[in-house]
Scaffold this active site. Structure first.
Site, short mmCIF file in Angstrom:
data_model
loop_
_atom_site.label_atom_id
_atom_site.label_comp_id
_atom_site.label_asym_id
_atom_site.label_seq_id
_atom_site.Cartn_x
_atom_site.Cartn_y
_atom_site.Cartn_z
N GLY A 21 -34.42 22.67 8.60
CA GLY A 21 -33.56 22.86 7.42
C GLY A 21 -32.17 22.31 7.68
O GLY A 21 -31.75 22.16 8.82
N ALA A 24 -24.63 21.97 4.43
CA ALA A 24 -23.45 21.10 4.43
C ALA A 24 -22.80 21.03 5.81
O ALA A 24 -22.32 19.98 6.23
CB ALA A 24 -22.45 21.60 3.41
N PHE A 25 -22.77 22.15 6.53
CA PHE A 25 -22.10 22.19 7.83
C PHE A 25 -23.01 22.72 8.93
O PHE A 25 -22.54 23.08 10.00
CB PHE A 25 -20.84 23.07 7.74
CG PHE A 25 -19.80 22.52 6.82
CD1 PHE A 25 -18.91 21.55 7.26
CD2 PHE A 25 -19.72 22.94 5.50
CE1 PHE A 25 -17.96 21.02 6.41
CE2 PHE A 25 -18.77 22.42 4.65
CZ PHE A 25 -17.88 21.46 5.10
N SER A 26 -24.31 22.81 8.66
CA SER A 26 -25.21 23.37 9.65
C SER A 26 -26.58 22.71 9.58
O SER A 26 -26.92 22.05 8.60
CB SER A 26 -25.36 24.89 9.44
OG SER A 26 -25.98 25.15 8.19
N VAL A 27 -27.34 22.90 10.65
CA VAL A 27 -28.73 22.45 10.68
C VAL A 27 -29.54 23.60 11.28
O VAL A 27 -29.04 24.35 12.13
CB VAL A 27 -28.88 21.16 11.53
CG1 VAL A 27 -28.47 21.38 12.97
CG2 VAL A 27 -30.29 20.62 11.47
N ASP A 136 -26.32 36.32 -3.24
CA ASP A 136 -26.96 35.02 -3.51
C ASP A 136 -28.49 35.14 -3.51
O ASP A 136 -29.18 34.30 -2.93
CB ASP A 136 -26.51 33.97 -2.50
CG ASP A 136 -26.73 32.55 -2.99
OD1 ASP A 136 -26.82 32.36 -4.23
OD2 ASP A 136 -26.81 31.63 -2.16
#
Length: 542
Positions: A21, A24-27, A136
């Site tokens: 996965g 924007a700022f992570s994997v 969310d």
């Protein structure tokens, strides 16, 4: 000479494998703990790209995830910081998204939907009991533990979750995903745990018919529908849904959060706890077909946003600079996806039912005017020119999380409060000015000849002897205002200020100053605690 010791615990203890996965700022990558051979999912955050506020959010997410230990929640096993990266080690859930699994089933009934929402509500109840609001809840965050039949539903992604005390209601910022936002969040009112139940109501509605209760390509109209609670149960698909299921949806989608059903109460609803006798067992093929289209639409929009992130380094609520070496091929891919999206989004039959009673579109226009001129001659009119803090919105995307709307709203709040302060100065209204300023206000300004001034007496002199008597027209232009949000209760605004005025001989003049104001929020109200102004004294010192 001191030696800096860099932590390498994650690198030492875990072996990383393939990506599963991206954000924007992570994997997210599969990993194995070397000493046990157990598999996990490692969320790897590039901390070099994070602001101070993003660091706070990361710490909050880790703190919240450590609190939550429930069979229907993806569990955090480890949180490790290394140089440049932070690793959150979670359960490895291999069953994919719940909604994708449903469309692959040969049989799906109301009773199955009841079992799904029960597990979601169990997860939400645990969160609420631990003082956590998820904020969310949406299909993308509902996963299955494995590919096995009957695998547990797991609630994931606590990146927007917040901590609350009991049934505390407060304004925690504008955050969530458009189609699942509650009326109170859209009205920017105090909110709390009931926002999660509203989102559960939206999810349950989709589980039963395969399309959402609120829909419009125009996000403003979508929000109007949600605030009005404008949904219905159209024929023929809802004719086969039991009254008990509709009753639970109605209790979840109650506009007044105080009257909305709680997670604990929802779990006691007959349609949930007595599903074998209350929920229908009839196979819902039409729901499965609609859900396939709904899923396809979500995935396409996700692909568009991912491509935009790749080609423009763009994310909702953030404005950044695009890489200079971006390929035209990638750009073309974006345009192709956008065109596909337009084609798909224009087909109302594609998993989205048209609303029959949506509310009229009413426009609410807010003026983001900020205004901060010199202390002596404040303007009657203020203009923001080239506001670089304008934050880009994403293209229509009802399944995209709004991550930084709270920061955006706070920036607008700072600009608005600054405007009120200037209004008080314009009017020569010292009483109003004093209410917006801290009694111990400090300042460096030309009129003080380089000295640090503390308190209000120095400023009172100008109000009583110059500002209240000034009747000549003044116009101010604010160039390139920057608002820096510093935590929850502090902010700083900096700008260049041009002031046009008529001098004592009736000639037009322009002065320029560079200014900074520091704001602190106390008891829910912003107060100016310090300002710094460069340039020559505006008021004649005689």
């Amino acid at each position: 000479m001191a030696t800096t010791v860099t932590c390498t615990r994650f690198t030492d203890e875990y072996q990383l494998y393939e990506d599963i996965g991206k954000g924007a700022f992570s994997v997210v990558r599969r990993c194995v703990k070397l000493c046990t051979g157990h598999e996990y999912a490692a969320k790897i955050i590039n901390t070099k790209k994070l602001s101070a506020r993003d660091h706070q959010k990361l710490e909050r997410e880790a703190r919240i995830c450590r609190l939550l230990k429930h069979s229907n929640i993806v569990r955090l096993h480890d949180s490790i910081s290394e140089e440049g990266f932070h690793y959150l080690v979670f359960d490895l859930v291999t069953g994919g998204e719940l909604f994708e699994d449903i469309v692959a089933r040969e049989y799906y009934s109301e009773a199955d939907a009841s079992h799904c929402i029960q597990q979601i509500l169990e997860a939400v109840l645990h969160c609420h009991q631990m003082g956590v609001v998820h904020r969310d809840l949406k299909p993308e965050n509902l996963l299955l533990a494995s590919k096995c039949k009957g695998a547990a539903v797991k609630l994931a992604d606590f990146g927007l979750a917040i901590e609350v005390q009991g049934d505390q209601q407060a304004w925690f910022g504008f955050a969530g995903t458009p189609g699942y936002l509650s009326p109170e969040v859209l009205r920017k009112e105090a909110y709390g745990k009931p926002v999660d139940i509203w989102a559960c109501g939206v999810i349950l509605y989709i589980l039963l018919v395969g399309y959402p209760p609120f829909w419009d390509e125009d996000q403003h109209k979508l929000y109007q529908q949600i605030k009005a609670g404008a949904y219905d149960f159209p024929s023929p698909e809802w004719d086969t849904v039991t009254p008990e299921a509709k009753n639970l949806i109605n209790q979840m989608l109650t506009i007044n959060p105080a009257k909305r059903i709680t997670a604990h109460e929802a779990l006691k609803h007959p349609w949930v706890c007595q599903r074998s006798t209350v929920a229908s067992m009839m196979h819902r093929q039409e729901t499965v077909e609609c859900l396939k289209k709904f899923n396809a639409r979500r995935k396409l929009k996700g692909a568009i946003l991912t491509t935009m992130l790749a080609t423009r380094n763009f994310s909702v609520g953030r404005q950044t600079t695009a890489p200079a070496t971006m390929s035209t091929a990638a750009s073309g891919t974006t345009m192709g996806l956008v065109e596909q999206a337009k084609s798909l989004l224009n087909k109302k039959a594609d998993g989205v039912k048209p609303q029959t009673n949506s509310t009229k579109n009413s426009s609410a226009i807010t003026s983001p005017k900020g205004s901060l001129p010199p202390a002596a001659l404040e303007p009657q009119t203020t203009v923001i020119h080239n506001p670089v803090d304008g934050i880009k919105e994403s293209s229509d995307s009802t399944n995209t999380t709004i991550e930084d709307e709270d920061a955006k709203a706070r920036k607008q709040e700072i600009i608005k409060t600054t405007e009120q302060l200037i209004e008080a100065v314009n009017n020569g209204d010292f009483e109003a000015y004093a209410k917006i300023c801290d009694p111990g206000l400090t300042s460096f300004e030309p009129e003080a000849l380089g000295n640090l001034v503390e308190g209000m007496d120095f400023h009172r002199f100008y109000f009583e002897n110059l500002l209240a008597k000034n009747s000549k027209p003044i116009h101010t232009t604010i160039l390139n205002p920057h608002v820096h949000v510093i935590g929850e209760d502090a902010a700083c605004i900096a700008y260049i200020r041009l002031t046009q005025y008529i001098d004592g001989q009736g000639r037009p003049r322009t002065s320029q100053s560079e200014e900074t104001r520091v704001w602190h929020r106390r008891d829910g109200k912003w107060q100016n605690v310090h300002f710094h102004c460069s340039g020559a004294p505006v008021a004649p010192l005689q």
